[in-house]
Design an enzyme around this catalytic site. Structure first.
Site, PDB file in Angstrom:
ATOM      1  N   LYS A   1      12.444   2.072 -10.470  1.00 34.98           N
ATOM      2  CA  LYS A   1      12.153   1.345  -9.228  1.00 34.98           C
ATOM      3  C   LYS A   1      13.074   0.141  -8.988  1.00 34.98           C
ATOM      4  O   LYS A   1      13.303  -0.237  -7.850  1.00 34.98           O
ATOM      5  CB  LYS A   1      10.697   0.862  -9.221  1.00 34.98           C
ATOM      6  CG  LYS A   1       9.696   1.976  -8.987  1.00 34.98           C
ATOM      7  CD  LYS A   1       8.302   1.404  -8.854  1.00 34.98           C
ATOM      8  CE  LYS A   1       7.281   2.507  -8.699  1.00 34.98           C
ATOM      9  NZ  LYS A   1       5.938   1.983  -8.421  1.00 34.98           N
TER      10      LYS A   1
ATOM     11  N   ASP B   1       4.281   0.445  -2.077  1.00 34.92           N
ATOM     12  CA  ASP B   1       3.211   0.125  -3.041  1.00 34.92           C
ATOM     13  C   ASP B   1       2.379  -1.059  -2.556  1.00 34.92           C
ATOM     14  O   ASP B   1       1.147  -1.025  -2.584  1.00 34.92           O
ATOM     15  CB  ASP B   1       3.802  -0.254  -4.401  1.00 34.92           C
ATOM     16  CG  ASP B   1       4.207   0.972  -5.211  1.00 34.92           C
ATOM     17  OD1 ASP B   1       3.603   2.033  -5.017  1.00 34.92           O
ATOM     18  OD2 ASP B   1       5.134   0.851  -6.029  1.00 34.92           O
TER      19      ASP B   1
END
Ligand code: ATR
Length: 310
Positions: free
Chosen positions: A90, A126
């Site tokens: 990420k 997220d």
């Protein structure tokens, strides 16, 4: 958090022949991570395409850390329409992209990439997925609230920044390794202008943060299946009525952390809807479509039946 949690039956959807209609015009989406075997994103996205009758497919790729650059170049060459990014890529994917959305830049992590005519643009769904799930399930947001976050990994960092941006009065990060909590608190204060502090798990300061918090969020894996009898807080940290307990874990559906909170009259929420909404937001970024509320509710029911813990 996603890849560490095991869905009820990962093989089940595959038996139903979801790849039957692939043809020359099929748009391809993917998720990359290492490991990737436990990812539930393929189930989620393929069920959206089926529900909406879209000619798309979503596939998982295990990409070892040393292969990330080659994988990204490959996706460009193959004209993959978009992909999700999970642990451990990420952060390391950021320099490989052509553009980064402002919120992803602030959080310092990308979980969604869109291919726009050969340019790869990075987003983070997220944080927004979490905020929406939290709002819907708890009936409240973060403005003027005191929030405690347990753990100091990638999930904690994204949530701490988001919660501070949403106007929390305090974001207290409590972690076994104090230095990691301090790093996040420093980052939050730099990027959002204050409100964050850190404490070592077990310290007096951590107990004060916990006791004074309106909302307590667990981002550690402690209590995740199969460790059902473990809790990220020992019983000297005592919940009190009026607090909201949120666990990023969704399997089991009710961790020991959540059942302890419930016994004290707290609202207790697990992480399943968060997982769902981060996927829905990725879908919306890739396709430009806004998913109808009724269809989203139907998909969530299905998702919860196949993926949700008992
Ligand atoms: P993610 O990036 O998915 O949020 P992570 O980086 O593995 O996950 O972070 C998990 C957090 O949970 C870490 O802060 C970790 O504590 P340390 O920083 O001390 O390693 C915390 N954690 C993991 N296992 C734990 C355990 N058994 N007890 C307490 N904390 C734990």
């Amino acid at each position: 958090m996603e890849t560490r949690q095991r869905p009820k039956d990962i093989g089940q959807e595959l038996k139903h022949g979801m790849t039957a209609d692939v043809n020359g015009k099929t748009r391809i989406f993917a998720v990359i991570g290492c490991p990737i075997e436990h990812s539930v994103s393929p189930q989620l996205h393929n069920s959206i395409y089926r529900e909406l009758g879209m000619n798309c497919i979503y596939v998982p790729f295990r990409v070892e850390p040393g292969c990330l650059e080659a994988a990204v170049r490959g996706f460009k060459a193959l004209n993959v329409a978009g992909f999700n990014v999970t642990v451990p890529h990420k952060q390391s994917i950021i320099p490989l992209l052509d553009e980064i959305d402002a919120e992803a830049e602030l959080i310092g992590a990308v979980n969604t990439v869109k291919n726009e005519n050969g340019r790869l643009c990075g987003y983070n769904t997220d944080a927004e997925g979490f905020a929406r799930a939290f709002r819907e399930e708890s009936g409240t947001g973060f403005r003027d609230k005191k929030v405690a976050i347990l753990g100091a990994g990638g999930a904690a960092r994204a949530l701490a920044i988001k919660i501070a941006l949403e106007g929390a009065a305090q974001v207290g990060i409590i972690n076994r390794t104090e230095e990691k909590a301090r790093d996040i608190a420093r980052l939050v204060n730099e990027k959002t202008g204050g409100a964050a502090l850190a404490a070592k798990y077990g310290s007096l300061e951590s107990r004060e943060i916990f006791a004074g918090s309106d909302i307590v969020i667990n981002t550690t894996p402690v209590g995740m299946y199969p460790e059902l009898d473990r809790c990220p807080l020992d019983d000297t940290y005592d919940f009190h009525a009026g607090q909201i307990a949120y666990d990023a874990i969704y399997n089991p559906a009710k961790t020991l952390f959540l059942s302890r909170a419930e016994q004290k009259g707290c609202i207790a929420v697990n992480g399943l809807r968060w997982l769902f909404y981060q996927g829905i937001y990725a879908f919306e970024i890739w396709t430009g479509k806004r998913l109808d509320e009724e269809i989203a509710a139907k998909l969530f029911d299905k998702f919860s039946n196949t993926v949700g813990g008992k």
